[in-house]
Design a protein around this motif. Structure first.
Motif, PDB file in Angstrom:
ATOM      1  N   THR A  14       0.839  -1.197   0.000  1.00  0.00           N
ATOM      2  CA  THR A  14       0.000   0.000   0.000  1.00  0.00           C
ATOM      3  C   THR A  14       0.877   1.250   0.000  1.00  0.00           C
ATOM      4  O   THR A  14       2.025   1.217   0.433  1.00  0.00           O
ATOM      5  CB  THR A  14      -0.950   0.032   1.212  1.00  0.00           C
ATOM      6  OG1 THR A  14      -0.199   0.241   2.414  1.00  0.00           O
ATOM      7  CG2 THR A  14      -1.732  -1.277   1.324  1.00  0.00           C
ATOM      8  N   ARG A  48     -16.905   0.694   3.392  1.00  0.00           N
ATOM      9  CA  ARG A  48     -15.959   1.306   4.323  1.00  0.00           C
ATOM     10  C   ARG A  48     -15.983   2.830   4.251  1.00  0.00           C
ATOM     11  O   ARG A  48     -15.539   3.523   5.162  1.00  0.00           O
ATOM     12  CB  ARG A  48     -14.536   0.804   4.002  1.00  0.00           C
ATOM     13  CG  ARG A  48     -13.462   1.389   4.911  1.00  0.00           C
ATOM     14  CD  ARG A  48     -12.146   1.556   4.160  1.00  0.00           C
ATOM     15  NE  ARG A  48     -11.304   2.507   4.863  1.00  0.00           N
ATOM     16  CZ  ARG A  48     -11.359   3.825   4.705  1.00  0.00           C
ATOM     17  NH1 ARG A  48     -12.227   4.362   3.868  1.00  0.00           N
ATOM     18  NH2 ARG A  48     -10.552   4.614   5.386  1.00  0.00           N
ATOM     19  N   ALA A 134      -6.085   5.943   9.540  1.00  0.00           N
ATOM     20  CA  ALA A 134      -6.929   4.834   9.099  1.00  0.00           C
ATOM     21  C   ALA A 134      -7.366   5.002   7.646  1.00  0.00           C
ATOM     22  O   ALA A 134      -7.916   4.068   7.050  1.00  0.00           O
ATOM     23  CB  ALA A 134      -8.152   4.721   9.998  1.00  0.00           C
ATOM     24  N   THR A 137      -6.396   2.316   5.180  1.00  0.00           N
ATOM     25  CA  THR A 137      -7.070   1.019   5.107  1.00  0.00           C
ATOM     26  C   THR A 137      -7.977   0.887   3.895  1.00  0.00           C
ATOM     27  O   THR A 137      -8.399  -0.223   3.558  1.00  0.00           O
ATOM     28  CB  THR A 137      -7.882   0.742   6.381  1.00  0.00           C
ATOM     29  OG1 THR A 137      -8.904   1.739   6.533  1.00  0.00           O
ATOM     30  CG2 THR A 137      -6.986   0.731   7.608  1.00  0.00           C
ATOM     31  N   ALA A 138      -8.295   1.989   3.225  1.00  0.00           N
ATOM     32  CA  ALA A 138      -9.087   1.894   1.996  1.00  0.00           C
ATOM     33  C   ALA A 138      -8.370   1.026   0.970  1.00  0.00           C
ATOM     34  O   ALA A 138      -8.997   0.234   0.251  1.00  0.00           O
ATOM     35  CB  ALA A 138      -9.349   3.287   1.419  1.00  0.00           C
ATOM     36  N   ARG A 140      -6.378  -1.434   1.625  1.00  0.00           N
ATOM     37  CA  ARG A 140      -6.462  -2.840   2.050  1.00  0.00           C
ATOM     38  C   ARG A 140      -7.807  -3.444   1.657  1.00  0.00           C
ATOM     39  O   ARG A 140      -7.888  -4.611   1.274  1.00  0.00           O
ATOM     40  CB  ARG A 140      -6.273  -2.942   3.556  1.00  0.00           C
ATOM     41  CG  ARG A 140      -5.023  -2.279   4.086  1.00  0.00           C
ATOM     42  CD  ARG A 140      -4.803  -2.684   5.520  1.00  0.00           C
ATOM     43  NE  ARG A 140      -3.967  -1.734   6.252  1.00  0.00           N
ATOM     44  CZ  ARG A 140      -3.495  -1.968   7.458  1.00  0.00           C
ATOM     45  NH1 ARG A 140      -3.764  -3.099   8.074  1.00  0.00           N
ATOM     46  NH2 ARG A 140      -2.757  -1.057   8.072  1.00  0.00           N
ATOM     47  N   VAL A 141      -8.874  -2.646   1.805  1.00  0.00           N
ATOM     48  CA  VAL A 141     -10.199  -3.128   1.419  1.00  0.00           C
ATOM     49  C   VAL A 141     -10.235  -3.429  -0.080  1.00  0.00           C
ATOM     50  O   VAL A 141     -10.821  -4.421  -0.516  1.00  0.00           O
ATOM     51  CB  VAL A 141     -11.277  -2.107   1.808  1.00  0.00           C
ATOM     52  CG1 VAL A 141     -12.639  -2.510   1.251  1.00  0.00           C
ATOM     53  CG2 VAL A 141     -11.357  -1.977   3.322  1.00  0.00           C
ATOM     54  N   ILE A 242      -4.254  -3.581  11.813  1.00  0.00           N
ATOM     55  CA  ILE A 242      -5.283  -2.579  11.537  1.00  0.00           C
ATOM     56  C   ILE A 242      -5.182  -1.464  12.578  1.00  0.00           C
ATOM     57  O   ILE A 242      -4.968  -1.724  13.759  1.00  0.00           O
ATOM     58  CB  ILE A 242      -6.690  -3.214  11.588  1.00  0.00           C
ATOM     59  CG1 ILE A 242      -6.817  -4.316  10.515  1.00  0.00           C
ATOM     60  CG2 ILE A 242      -7.767  -2.159  11.393  1.00  0.00           C
ATOM     61  CD1 ILE A 242      -8.109  -5.096  10.606  1.00  0.00           C
ATOM     62  N   ARG A 337     -16.082   1.232  11.170  1.00  0.00           N
ATOM     63  CA  ARG A 337     -15.479   1.119   9.832  1.00  0.00           C
ATOM     64  C   ARG A 337     -14.355   0.100   9.781  1.00  0.00           C
ATOM     65  O   ARG A 337     -13.836  -0.210   8.702  1.00  0.00           O
ATOM     66  CB  ARG A 337     -15.000   2.495   9.359  1.00  0.00           C
ATOM     67  CG  ARG A 337     -16.160   3.419   9.021  1.00  0.00           C
ATOM     68  CD  ARG A 337     -15.754   4.588   8.174  1.00  0.00           C
ATOM     69  NE  ARG A 337     -14.809   5.442   8.844  1.00  0.00           N
ATOM     70  CZ  ARG A 337     -13.693   5.911   8.289  1.00  0.00           C
ATOM     71  NH1 ARG A 337     -13.382   5.577   7.057  1.00  0.00           N
ATOM     72  NH2 ARG A 337     -12.905   6.697   8.963  1.00  0.00           N
ATOM     73  N   ALA A 338     -14.006  -0.477  10.937  1.00  0.00           N
ATOM     74  CA  ALA A 338     -13.010  -1.554  10.945  1.00  0.00           C
ATOM     75  C   ALA A 338     -13.602  -2.861  10.439  1.00  0.00           C
ATOM     76  O   ALA A 338     -12.864  -3.786  10.087  1.00  0.00           O
ATOM     77  CB  ALA A 338     -12.458  -1.750  12.356  1.00  0.00           C
ATOM     78  N   VAL A 341     -12.683  -3.576   6.838  1.00  0.00           N
ATOM     79  CA  VAL A 341     -11.217  -3.711   6.800  1.00  0.00           C
ATOM     80  C   VAL A 341     -10.818  -5.089   7.315  1.00  0.00           C
ATOM     81  O   VAL A 341      -9.945  -5.757   6.748  1.00  0.00           O
ATOM     82  CB  VAL A 341     -10.544  -2.609   7.636  1.00  0.00           C
ATOM     83  CG1 VAL A 341      -9.024  -2.754   7.564  1.00  0.00           C
ATOM     84  CG2 VAL A 341     -10.964  -1.225   7.162  1.00  0.00           C
ATOM     85  N   MET A 345      -8.622  -8.051   5.381  1.00  0.00           N
ATOM     86  CA  MET A 345      -7.359  -8.601   5.861  1.00  0.00           C
ATOM     87  C   MET A 345      -7.429 -10.118   5.991  1.00  0.00           C
ATOM     88  O   MET A 345      -6.475 -10.837   5.650  1.00  0.00           O
ATOM     89  CB  MET A 345      -6.980  -7.966   7.195  1.00  0.00           C
ATOM     90  CG  MET A 345      -6.685  -6.474   7.118  1.00  0.00           C
ATOM     91  SD  MET A 345      -5.415  -6.049   5.893  1.00  0.00           S
ATOM     92  CE  MET A 345      -3.943  -6.689   6.695  1.00  0.00           C
TER      93      MET A 345
END
Length: 388
Positions: A14, A48, A134, A137-138, A140-141, A242, A337-338, A341, A345
Motif C-alpha cells: 500500500t 468502508r 486509518a 485502510t481503503a 487494504r479493502v 489494523i 469502519r473496521a 477492513v 485482511m
C-alpha cells in the motif's frame, strides 16, 4: 526495511497518506484469468467509505477506485480478467482539510502515533496522521476484494459485536441484519442500543472502543504451515496491523483459559460422507497452525478514537508541557469502519495461504478426508464463544 508490503505469494503493497493526493496499492501474485471489474472492488470500498452515517467521520470521500494495470480482455470470453501481472489500484483523496491540523503540527496528541513517528523518522506528516491514518485502510479493502476471488467458495463476513460495555445477544445473530443498519451489527435490538449510546458519546465529544468478530467460511482444511507459517499467527498479525487494534483472539481465545480440557476439546464424529465432523469450534478453525475446514473465527478489540474534544495533558516537540484538544472530523467509534477492513485482511491471509498450499502440494488434497468446510447452516453456533 519499508514494511509496507504483506503476504508471501499474494502480496499487497500500500502507498499514500491521509492528506496526500491519492492512496492505493499494488497487488502481486494474483493468478491470471480471474474476472475482475472495478465495480466489484468499488462495492467493498463503499461499505468502508466515510461520511455515510452520524456514527463515522464526516469527511466526504467518494473512494472511487481506478484499476491502472494487471487486467485485460479475455480473448475467449471478452470479459476483463487478471493477467497474472501486478494489479495497481488508485483511490484519489478529494476532501482533505489540512488546516484542521495546523494547530497541532508541533504538539503530540495522546494516543496517536505522533510522538513515535517523530522518534523514528525525525519528522511526521501531521495532516490527519499521514501514513498512520486509518485512511490507508481503503487500499487494504480494495486488495481484499481481489483476494476474495482467489479461493473458490470463500465467504468472509464480520460484525460489530460490542461497543463499550454493551454487547449483542448471540441468540439474535442474523448476518442479513448487518446490511440493514449503519453499525454492521448482527443483532437488531443491540444495534438500536449501540446507536443511542454512540449518540451520547458523539455529542459529548468523546469516543469509545469496540469488538469486531470475523468469520471466514469455505476455507479448505490444510492451509497454514508449522512452525513459523501458522495460519492463526498470520491472521493475528494481519488483524493487529489494523489501526487502533489492541488485542486479537482466535476461536474461544482468552475464554479458553476458563475451560477444562474436556470442555475445550473439539470432538469429532464421521459425517454421512465419511469425512470427520467437529462438534464444536473452540479452536476457531485452526489446529497446529493449520486450518481444520471449519469456519475461521477471529475477534479483535479496537481502542477508543484518540481524537476527542476534552483537553489532555501532553508535550510538544520542543520539550514543553502543554494541553491539547483535537478538532476536526473523527469517528466516535472506529470499530464501525473496521468491519470491512477486517474482512479484507482475513481474505488476503486466506488467499495467500491458499496459493502457498497449492504451490506446495498442488490441487490434490493431501488426505482423502480433506474437503471444503460445510455450509454455515450445517455447523450450528460455529462462531459462538466458548464462555457461552
Amino acid at each position: 526495511m519499508s514494511f509496507n508490503t504483506f503476504g508471501t505469494l499474494f502480496r499487497v503493497t500500500t502507498f499514500g497518506e491521509s492528506h496526500g493526493p491519492a492512496l492505493g496499492c499494488v497487488v502481486d501474485g494474483c493468478p491470471p484469468k480471474i474476472p475482475l471489474e472495478a465495480a466489484e472492488i468499488q462495492e467493498r470500498l463503499d461499505r468502508r467509505r466515510p461520511g455515510q452515517s452520524r456514527f463515522t467521520t464526516q469527511r466526504r470521500e467518494p473512494d472511487e477506485v481506478k484499476i491502472l494495470s494487471g487486467v485485460f480482455a479475455d480473448p475467449d470470453t471478452g470479459r476483463q480478467v487478471t493477467t497474472g501481472t501486478p494489479i495497481a489500484l488508485l483511490i484519489e483523496n478529494t476532501d482533505q482539510r489540512s488546516k484542521d491540523y495546523s494547530a497541532i503540527q508541533d504538539t503530540y496528541r495522546p494516543g496517536h502515533a505522533d510522538f513515535t513517528y517523530d522518534a523514528k523518522y525525525g519528522l511526521r506528516d501531521y495532516r490527519g496522521g499521514g501514513r498512520s491514518s486509518a485512511r490507508e485502510t481503503a487500499a487494504r479493502v480494495a486488495a481484499g476484494a481481489i483476494a476474495r476471488k482467489i479461493v473458490p467458495g470463500l465467504m468472509v463476513r464480520a460484525a460489530l459485536v460490542k461497543v463499550g460495555r454493551h454487547e449483542i445477544d448471540r441468540r439474535n445473530w442474523d448476518w442479513d441484519e448487518i446490511d440493514r443498519n449503519p453499525l454492521f451489527c448482527p443483532d437488531a435490538e443491540a444495534a438500536r442500543v449501540f446507536a443511542d449510546y454512540l449518540d451520547d458519546v458523539r455529542k459529548s465529544g468523546s469516543s469509545i472502543g469496540a469488538i469486531v468478530e470475523v468469520v471466514a467460511e469455505g476455507v479448505p482444511a490444510g492451509l497454514g504451515a508449522p512452525v513459523y507459517g501458522k495460519l492463526d499467527a498470520d491472521l493475528a498479525s494481519a488483524l493487529m496491523g489494523i489501526n487502533a487494534v489492541k488485542g486479537v483472539e482466535i476461536g474461544a481465545g482468552f475464554a479458553s483459559a476458563e475451560l477444562s480440557g474436556e470442555e475445550n476439546a473439539d470432538e469429532m464424529r464421521l459425517g454421512n460422507d465419511g469425512a470427520p465432523r467437529f462438534l464444536t469450534n473452540h479452536a476457531g478453525g485452526v489446529l497446529g497452525g493449520i486450518s481444520t475446514g471449519q469456519p475461521l473465527v477471529c475477534r479483535f478489540a479496537v481502542k477508543p478514537t484518540s481524537s476527542i474534544l476534552t483537553p489532555r495533558a501532553t508535550v510538544n516537540r520542543w520539550g514543553e508541557e502543554t494541553e491539547i484538544l483535537t478538532k476536526g472530523r473523527h469517528d466516535p467509534c472506529v470499530g464501525i469502519r473496521a468491519v470491512p477492513v477486517a474482512e479484507a485482511m482475513v481474505a488476503c491471509v486466506v488467499a495467500d495461504h491458499y496459493l502457498r498450499q497449492r504451490g506446495q502440494v498442488g490441487d490434490t488434497p493431501a488426505w482423502p478426508f480433506v474437503r471444503p468446510a460445510a455450509p454455515a447452516e450445517e455447523i450450528p453456533a460455529a462462531h459462538t464463544k466458548a464462555r457461552e
